[in-house]
Design a protein around this motif. Structure first.
Motif, PDB file in Angstrom:
ATOM      1  N   ASN A 120       0.833  -1.209   0.000  1.00 25.18           N
ATOM      2  CA  ASN A 120       0.000   0.000   0.000  1.00 25.18           C
ATOM      3  C   ASN A 120       0.868   1.259   0.000  1.00 25.18           C
ATOM      4  N   ASP A 121       2.144   1.100   0.389  1.00 28.39           N
ATOM      5  CA  ASP A 121       3.069   2.244   0.415  1.00 28.39           C
ATOM      6  C   ASP A 121       3.908   2.310  -0.859  1.00 28.39           C
ATOM      7  N   GLY A 122       3.636   1.448  -1.820  1.00 34.78           N
ATOM      8  CA  GLY A 122       4.398   1.455  -3.072  1.00 34.78           C
ATOM      9  C   GLY A 122       5.257   0.214  -3.197  1.00 34.78           C
ATOM     10  N   LEU A 123       5.947   0.138  -4.321  1.00 33.13           N
ATOM     11  CA  LEU A 123       6.642  -1.099  -4.645  1.00 33.13           C
ATOM     12  C   LEU A 123       7.765  -0.790  -5.628  1.00 33.13           C
ATOM     13  N   GLN A 124       8.959  -1.312  -5.339  1.00 33.11           N
ATOM     14  CA  GLN A 124      10.093  -1.080  -6.224  1.00 33.11           C
ATOM     15  C   GLN A 124      10.551  -2.423  -6.806  1.00 33.11           C
ATOM     16  N   ILE A 125      10.375  -2.579  -8.111  1.00 27.73           N
ATOM     17  CA  ILE A 125      10.804  -3.822  -8.758  1.00 27.73           C
ATOM     18  C   ILE A 125      11.704  -3.457  -9.918  1.00 27.73           C
ATOM     19  N   GLU A 126      12.791  -4.194 -10.108  1.00 23.96           N
ATOM     20  CA  GLU A 126      13.572  -3.945 -11.327  1.00 23.96           C
ATOM     21  C   GLU A 126      14.220  -5.226 -11.819  1.00 23.96           C
ATOM     22  N   ASN A 127      14.511  -5.218 -13.097  1.00 21.01           N
ATOM     23  CA  ASN A 127      15.186  -6.337 -13.763  1.00 21.01           C
ATOM     24  C   ASN A 127      14.521  -7.685 -13.458  1.00 21.01           C
ATOM     25  N   ALA A 128      13.197  -7.729 -13.500  1.00 21.63           N
ATOM     26  CA  ALA A 128      12.492  -8.983 -13.211  1.00 21.63           C
ATOM     27  C   ALA A 128      12.110  -9.684 -14.513  1.00 21.63           C
ATOM     28  N   SER A 129      12.358 -10.997 -14.571  1.00 22.04           N
ATOM     29  CA  SER A 129      11.811 -11.779 -15.693  1.00 22.04           C
ATOM     30  C   SER A 129      10.481 -12.402 -15.282  1.00 22.04           C
ATOM     31  N   VAL A 130      10.302 -12.589 -13.965  1.00 21.56           N
ATOM     32  CA  VAL A 130       9.055 -13.169 -13.453  1.00 21.56           C
ATOM     33  C   VAL A 130       8.640 -12.410 -12.193  1.00 21.56           C
ATOM     34  N   ALA A 131       7.354 -12.080 -12.106  1.00 23.68           N
ATOM     35  CA  ALA A 131       6.795 -11.557 -10.853  1.00 23.68           C
ATOM     36  C   ALA A 131       5.563 -12.380 -10.529  1.00 23.68           C
ATOM     37  N   LEU A 132       5.445 -12.762  -9.272  1.00 26.49           N
ATOM     38  CA  LEU A 132       4.281 -13.554  -8.857  1.00 26.49           C
ATOM     39  C   LEU A 132       3.551 -12.829  -7.738  1.00 26.49           C
ATOM     40  N   MET A 133       2.254 -12.911  -7.758  1.00 29.58           N
ATOM     41  CA  MET A 133       1.457 -12.342  -6.680  1.00 29.58           C
ATOM     42  C   MET A 133       0.329 -13.334  -6.432  1.00 29.58           C
ATOM     43  N   VAL A 134       0.494 -14.123  -5.394  1.00 30.08           N
ATOM     44  CA  VAL A 134      -0.398 -15.271  -5.187  1.00 30.08           C
ATOM     45  C   VAL A 134      -1.303 -15.000  -3.996  1.00 30.08           C
ATOM     46  N   LEU A 135      -2.582 -14.755  -4.275  1.00 23.40           N
ATOM     47  CA  LEU A 135      -3.591 -14.519  -3.238  1.00 23.40           C
ATOM     48  C   LEU A 135      -3.225 -13.333  -2.355  1.00 23.40           C
ATOM     49  N   THR A 136      -2.682 -12.301  -2.949  1.00 22.18           N
ATOM     50  CA  THR A 136      -2.207 -11.143  -2.186  1.00 22.18           C
ATOM     51  C   THR A 136      -2.779  -9.825  -2.687  1.00 22.18           C
ATOM     52  N   LEU A 137      -2.970  -9.676  -4.009  1.00 23.51           N
ATOM     53  CA  LEU A 137      -3.526  -8.402  -4.506  1.00 23.51           C
ATOM     54  C   LEU A 137      -4.890  -8.138  -3.858  1.00 23.51           C
ATOM     55  N   GLN A 138      -5.605  -9.221  -3.561  1.00 26.71           N
ATOM     56  CA  GLN A 138      -6.928  -9.110  -2.935  1.00 26.71           C
ATOM     57  C   GLN A 138      -6.872  -8.461  -1.551  1.00 26.71           C
ATOM     58  N   PHE A 139      -5.680  -8.430  -0.939  1.00 26.01           N
ATOM     59  CA  PHE A 139      -5.529  -7.789   0.374  1.00 26.01           C
ATOM     60  C   PHE A 139      -5.008  -6.358   0.264  1.00 26.01           C
ATOM     61  N   VAL A 140      -4.595  -5.954  -0.932  1.00 23.50           N
ATOM     62  CA  VAL A 140      -4.121  -4.574  -1.135  1.00 23.50           C
ATOM     63  C   VAL A 140      -5.363  -3.692  -1.307  1.00 23.50           C
ATOM     64  N   ARG A 141      -5.347  -2.524  -0.699  1.00 25.99           N
ATOM     65  CA  ARG A 141      -6.540  -1.658  -0.784  1.00 25.99           C
ATOM     66  C   ARG A 141      -6.870  -1.376  -2.249  1.00 25.99           C
ATOM     67  N   PRO A 142      -8.139  -1.496  -2.634  1.00 23.17           N
ATOM     68  CA  PRO A 142      -8.522  -1.288  -4.035  1.00 23.17           C
ATOM     69  C   PRO A 142      -7.957  -0.003  -4.628  1.00 23.17           C
ATOM     70  N   LEU A 143      -7.915   1.043  -3.825  1.00 23.84           N
ATOM     71  CA  LEU A 143      -7.387   2.333  -4.276  1.00 23.84           C
ATOM     72  C   LEU A 143      -5.933   2.232  -4.751  1.00 23.84           C
TER      73      LEU A 143
END
Ligand SMILES: C[S@@+](CC[C@H](N)C(=O)[O-])C[C@H]1O[C@@H](n2cnc3c(N)ncnc32)[C@H](O)[C@@H]1O
Length: 244
Positions: A120-143
């Motif tokens: 919810n405070d942001g996210l820093q990703i770089e040089n990724a070939s794969v990103a996974l988000m498993v049953l977690t986006l549903q817990f991030v505030r919709p906004l």
């Protein structure tokens, strides 16, 4: 290592919102196994698909890594000569502690970092070939969801892959009711009582906010993903693959 999940077995006078603190972390692997349909198969598929996209010299990000089950599933599928770094992010220190213990106990052979991050405070990703988000986006505030998915998109290399698993609402209220009924039947088959099912449902009400499958796909396309498809679907659960 996980204890049996009895978190909601006793009547709760004040049923507070669900959290990912110490008590949940201690039973979490059992909870996942008994609450997520085809959990082991989903992890196996995530491993396979990640191996299809993992590239030498890049990072594999697991966003909301909990107890590192996905690290293990992906790590098991990669060619041993590949040079990749795993990054696991989670907002629960208790989950991260469990993840670290498990990776040490299983002698996880890949280089990795586990870090505390509230998305919810942001996210820093770089040089990724794969990103996974498993049953977690549903817990991030919709906004904040669009910003999170947008950061994932920006942090992926060209041809990088995003694997998103979510609990979803049915596309129509009738489907939704039926899917949820059958989901609770699955939980009963896995040994949860009606009290456990209803108290957990209440505790999750303000915390887990599912979108419809189509809304998730639209969000992915909106932030720029070119190719989006469904690789898993069981009633109110789905797995989506998106390629940059
Ligand atoms: C259902 S679990 C994920 C399961 C795990 N990915 C797996 O496949 O075994 C959700 C995880 O997301 C984490 N989480 C929830 N909200 C978060 C947020 N805003 N930022 C980062 N992590 C979050 C929780 O601490 C929890 O570990």
């Amino acid at each position: 290592m996980s204890e049996t999940d009895k978190l909601f077995a006793e009547t709760r006078v004040r049923n507070e919102d669900f959290t990912f603190g110490k008590d949940t972390a201690a039973v979490f692997d059992d909870m996942l196994d008994r609450s997520v349909p085809f959990y082991a198969e989903i992890q196996r598929m995530l491993g396979e698909l990640s191996a299809d996209f993992a590239v030498d010299g890049t990072a594999i990000f697991d966003l909301g890594c909990s107890t590192a089950n996905t690290f293990l599933a992906v790590g098991a599928m990669l060619r041993p000569e590949l040079n990749v770094r795993f990054v696991g992010l989670d907002s629960s220190e208790d989950m991260l502690r469990r993840a670290e213990q498990k990776l040490v106990a299983t002698r996880f052979p890949w280089s990795y970092t586990l870090a505390h991050q509230d998305m919810n405070d942001g996210l820093q990703i770089e040089n990724a070939s794969v990103a996974l988000m498993v049953l977690t986006l549903q817990f991030v505030r919709p906004l904040n969801r669009e910003a999170v998915v947008s950061s994932v998109y920006r942090g992926l290399n060209h041809n990088g892959c995003f694997l998103l698993v979510e609990k979803v609402l049915g596309e129509h209220s009738t489907f939704n009711r039926l899917f949820i009924d059958h989901y609770y039947e699955m939980k009963r088959r896995k040994g949860y009582s009606d009290l456990e099912i209803s108290q957990k449902r209440e505790a999750l009400e303000n915390v887990l906010i599912p979108y419809r499958l189509e809304e998730n796909k639209r969000l992915l396309r909106h932030v720029g993903f070119q190719h989006v498809d469904v690789f898993f679907k069981w009633y109110n659960f789905c797995g989506i693959i998106a390629i940059k």
